[in-house]
Design an enzyme around this catalytic site. Structure first.
Site, PDB file in Angstrom:
ATOM      1  CB  SER A   1       2.695  -2.126   5.382  1.00 56.88           C
ATOM      2  OG  SER A   1       3.407  -1.596   4.288  1.00 56.88           O
ATOM      3  CG  ASN A   2       1.781   2.555   2.981  1.00 59.99           C
ATOM      4  OD1 ASN A   2       1.933   2.376   1.784  1.00 59.99           O
ATOM      5  ND2 ASN A   2       2.773   2.958   3.778  1.00 59.99           N
ATOM      6  NE  ARG A   3      -6.151   0.543   1.328  1.00 61.95           N
ATOM      7  CZ  ARG A   3      -6.658  -0.566   1.868  1.00 61.95           C
ATOM      8  NH1 ARG A   3      -6.304  -1.747   1.409  1.00 61.95           N
ATOM      9  NH2 ARG A   3      -7.525  -0.478   2.865  1.00 61.95           N
ATOM     10  CB  SER A   4       2.756   2.576  -1.267  1.00 64.32           C
ATOM     11  OG  SER A   4       3.731   2.760  -2.270  1.00 64.32           O
TER      12      SER A   4
ATOM     13  CB  ALA B   1       3.437   5.291   1.010  1.00 67.04           C
TER      14      ALA B   1
END
Ligand code: CTP
Ligand code: CA
Length: 224
Positions: free
Chosen positions: A33-36, A100
């Site tokens: 996943s990502n930091r959004s 994101a």
């Protein structure tokens, strides 16, 4: 109470907003996943609702409270977000893509937990479809607004996305700035309009920025 005084300048408008990260499973216990955090997209959803819009918020997994009086569509993967956006896009007046979206997903998802062994583990990632690029091609009368998350060459990278994805406006987000980007309640952005005009904004609350972004979108709509 301030809300009562505000002009309902988006009354009757249908606004589609995407927010948050997407999550791509590797196996039952792991994911990419990502930091959004989703905060920017949720702030825009609340602001548009407060200004009278009929809001659909397509959101990846976040820790945020779903806004009231908004049609919230929860999704997990980029593919699910793609399908949800495609289902709603044709009906809307304005689409704002703050999510994101994962650019890649594991080629296969293991049904069982992947066990460690003595060798390196290689996970092949395959490309996800670019939702914004595809709706940019389908666009008829909708105003289409994207976000660009960059660590370097902010304006040139964001301008290329504005052009390639057939956008009316892009919000360029330098994620290396202090008190800006992932998980902060504040953000510092530059807005690039379709005609190339750049608006440089100071650091401010995402909730204030949400209203400013909507102001510029409405201005584009009036000029049309
Ligand atoms: N976006 C999308 N679908 C994808 C990837 C991105 O709709 N599969 C959208 C995002 O929601 C955002 C915009 O495209 O509004 C720009 O996303 P960003 O990640 O900054 O750019 P990319 O085009 O993915 O390029 P890169 O990550 O290589 O910078
Ligand atoms: Ca990307």
């Amino acid at each position: 109470e301030m809300l009562l005084c505000k002009k309902k300048d988006l009354k009757g408008k249908k606004v589609l907003i995407t927010a948050g990260p997407t999550v791509e499973d590797i196996d039952p216990v792991r994911f990419i996943s990502n930091r959004s955090s989703g905060k920017m997209g949720y702030a825009i959803a609340r602001a548009a609702r407060n200004r009278g819009a009929e809001v659909t918020l397509i959101t990846g997994p976040t820790n945020l409270q779903p806004p009231v009086c908004v049609n919230v569509v929860p999704v997990k993967t980029a593919e699910q977000m793609y399908n949800a956006v495609m289902e709603h896009f044709k009906d809307v007046d304005i689409a704002i893509k703050a999510a994101a979206v994962a650019d890649y997903r594991p080629e296969t998802i293991s049904n069982v937990k992947i066990k460690k062994n003595d060798e390196d583990l290689l996970i092949k990632l395959v490309k996800n479809k670019d939702i914004l690029y595809d709706i940019g091609k389908l666009k008829t009368n909708q105003l289409l607004v994207g976000f660009a998350a960059e660590t370097n060459d902010l304006l040139s990278n964001a301008s290329i996305k504005l052009q390639n994805k057939n956008l009316d406006m892009i919000v360029a987000n330098d994620v290396t700035m202090e008190n800006a980007g992932f998980n902060y309640d504040t953000n510092t952005v530059k807005i690039i309009k379709g005609d190339g005009q750049v608006i440089q904004l100071p650091n401010m609350l995402k909730q204030e920025l949400a209203d400013i972004i909507l102001n510029y979108i409405i201005e584009l709509k009036i000029k049309r």
